[in-house]
Design an enzyme around this catalytic site. Structure first.
Site, short mmCIF file in Angstrom:
data_model
loop_
_atom_site.label_atom_id
_atom_site.label_comp_id
_atom_site.label_asym_id
_atom_site.label_seq_id
_atom_site.Cartn_x
_atom_site.Cartn_y
_atom_site.Cartn_z
N ASP A 50 1.64 -4.03 7.76
CA ASP A 50 1.21 -3.55 6.72
C ASP A 50 0.16 -2.15 7.25
O ASP A 50 -0.35 -1.62 8.25
CB ASP A 50 -0.41 -4.75 6.87
CG ASP A 50 -0.25 -5.54 5.94
OD1 ASP A 50 0.59 -5.92 5.89
OD2 ASP A 50 -1.25 -5.76 5.32
N HIS A 197 -0.66 -4.69 12.25
CA HIS A 197 -0.93 -3.82 11.67
C HIS A 197 -0.54 -2.77 13.17
O HIS A 197 -1.41 -2.57 14.20
CB HIS A 197 -2.64 -3.01 11.64
CG HIS A 197 -3.57 -4.44 10.29
ND1 HIS A 197 -3.86 -5.02 10.54
CD2 HIS A 197 -3.50 -3.42 9.38
CE1 HIS A 197 -3.70 -5.66 9.47
NE2 HIS A 197 -3.79 -4.65 7.89
ZN LIG Z 1 -3.85 -2.63 3.84
#
Ligand SMILES: [Zn+2]
Length: 233
Positions: A50, A197
């Protein structure tokens, strides 16, 4: 009178708390298609990353993926694609999937339909400008969705892609590459969608975990697919 006001206040608080909780549920959405894991019996998983893309880290992430011949899915924001078009193009050129993670990464709850539509459409335009031609799935910023967002997504025919494994949600796990790998390996199932992430400076341990995680999953007999491939398998 005082009691009534107090009761009303408590009711409002409760309603907000319930709505907030409802908006964060990983496996429930009021309408439209939502997935947290693919229903498949084969040992295949999707790695999903993400935020971003960023100029700082895209290259090193792509190098790891290329070394292991792994295809992944990047849920990018429209704004960051516009700001970092070359890295976004690189992701596409190397055969990875791009997903829509909104334009500005704001929480898409308690907002007008026009605002939400604009967020979704503007991110799609940015993703197409990076040369991506495949299906564009959606992942809500902060995993948050309530009523209007699912309605807009349903109208646009978009699938909401959540995840079933999120090692970084636990700070003690996120602080160690080895624990990230261990966390995933203990929970992985056929069809799992793993959330990481990797695009910001603070995620050094997650980036360190990536090659180890790929190796560990391969050792367990898993192969890797993009989200769209996983959902159609
Ligand atoms: Zn995000």
């Amino acid at each position: 009178m005082k009691k009534k006001v107090l009761l009303l206040f408590v009711l409002v608080l409760l309603t907000v708390a319930v709505l907030w909780r409802l908006s964060s549920l990983r496996n429930f959405q009021i309408m439209g298609k939502l997935v947290t894991r693919a229903a498949c019996s084969e040992k295949v998983v999707a790695l999903t990353f993400d935020d971003g893309p960023t100029g700082e880290y895209t290259d090193s992430i792509l190098t790891v993926l290329a070394d292991y011949k792994v295809k992944a899915t990047f849920f990018v924001t429209g704004r960051e694609v516009e700001e970092n078009l070359a890295p976004a193009r690189q992701i596409v050129e190397q055969g990875h999937e791009l997903g829509n993670h909104s334009y500005s990464h704001s929480r898409l709850i308690f907002k007008w339909p026009a605002t939400i539509r604009h967020e979704l459409e503007k991110a799609d335009v940015a993703i197409r400008s990076a040369g991506y031609q495949g299906q564009i799935n959606f992942r809500p910023p902060y995993g948050k969705k309530l009523f209007v967002l699912p309605w807009c997504l349903a109208q646009m025919g978009k699938t909401t892609v959540m995840w079933d494994i999120e090692p970084e949600t636990f700070p003690e796990v996120a602080a160690s590459a080895d624990l990230i790998v261990e966390h995933v390996i203990q929970r992985v199932q056929p069809g799992s969608i793993i959330l990481l992430h990797l695009m910001y400076k603070s995620r050094e341990e997650s980036r360190k975990a990536l090659p180890k995680l790929i190796e560990a999953l391969k050792q367990q007999g898993y192969r890797f697919a993009t989200v769209t491939e996983l959902l159609s398998s």
